[in-house]
Design a protein around this motif. Structure first.
Motif, mmCIF file in Angstrom:
data_model
loop_
_atom_site.group_PDB
_atom_site.id
_atom_site.type_symbol
_atom_site.label_atom_id
_atom_site.label_comp_id
_atom_site.label_asym_id
_atom_site.label_seq_id
_atom_site.Cartn_x
_atom_site.Cartn_y
_atom_site.Cartn_z
ATOM 1 N N ALA A 18 0.539 -1.241 0.015
ATOM 2 C CA ALA A 18 -0.023 -0.110 -0.001
ATOM 3 C C ALA A 18 0.539 1.102 0.045
ATOM 4 N N LEU A 19 0.398 2.558 -0.485
ATOM 5 C CA LEU A 19 0.663 3.769 -0.427
ATOM 6 C C LEU A 19 -0.302 4.330 0.204
ATOM 7 N N ALA A 20 0.891 5.585 0.953
ATOM 8 C CA ALA A 20 -0.456 6.720 1.269
ATOM 9 C C ALA A 20 0.629 7.895 1.374
ATOM 10 N N GLY A 21 -0.343 9.372 0.321
ATOM 11 C CA GLY A 21 0.496 10.757 0.570
ATOM 12 C C GLY A 21 1.236 10.247 -0.122
ATOM 13 N N VAL A 22 2.215 11.546 -0.598
ATOM 14 C CA VAL A 22 2.822 11.612 -1.983
ATOM 15 C C VAL A 22 4.181 12.540 -1.797
ATOM 16 N N VAL A 23 5.381 12.249 -1.865
ATOM 17 C CA VAL A 23 6.162 13.648 -0.812
ATOM 18 C C VAL A 23 6.219 14.628 -1.649
#
Length: 99
Positions: A18-23
């Motif tokens: 899973a991935l959350a957020g985007v730098v």
């Protein structure tokens, strides 16, 4: 920039990733890949020097609240507050649980 690595005891298993957020958008980014075993490895890149104690305390709270899943987590914190950090980490755990 500071690099921090934690190896923590895991008490539950999830599947998927899973991935959350985007730098790039000015937000904290958390990537989680579930794994077998009884450890969660956290690789953290932070713009806040000497923040290891704060991060350790956050993971201790998460562990006490719901247990940590086995796997590998990569965090790019972009100076996020502990509240935002907790939300993003819980988001990847929830998403991986539904995978």
């Amino acid at each position: 920039m500071e690099q921090i690595t934690f190896t923590l005891s895991a008490t539950r298993q999830l599947s998927g990733k899973a991935l959350a957020g985007v730098v790039g958008s000015g937000d904290m980014e958390v990537l989680f890949v579930a794994g077998a075993g009884q450890q969660l490895t956290v690789n953290l890149t932070t713009s806040v020097d000497n923040s290891g104690t704060r991060w350790r305390a956050l993971f201790d709270r998460l562990s006490a609240f719901s247990g940590l899943p086995a796997g590998e987590m990569t965090i790019h914190d972009f100076g996020a507050t502990p509240g935002v950090a907790r939300i993003r980490i819980e988001q990847v755990f929830e998403e991986a649980a539904d995978a």
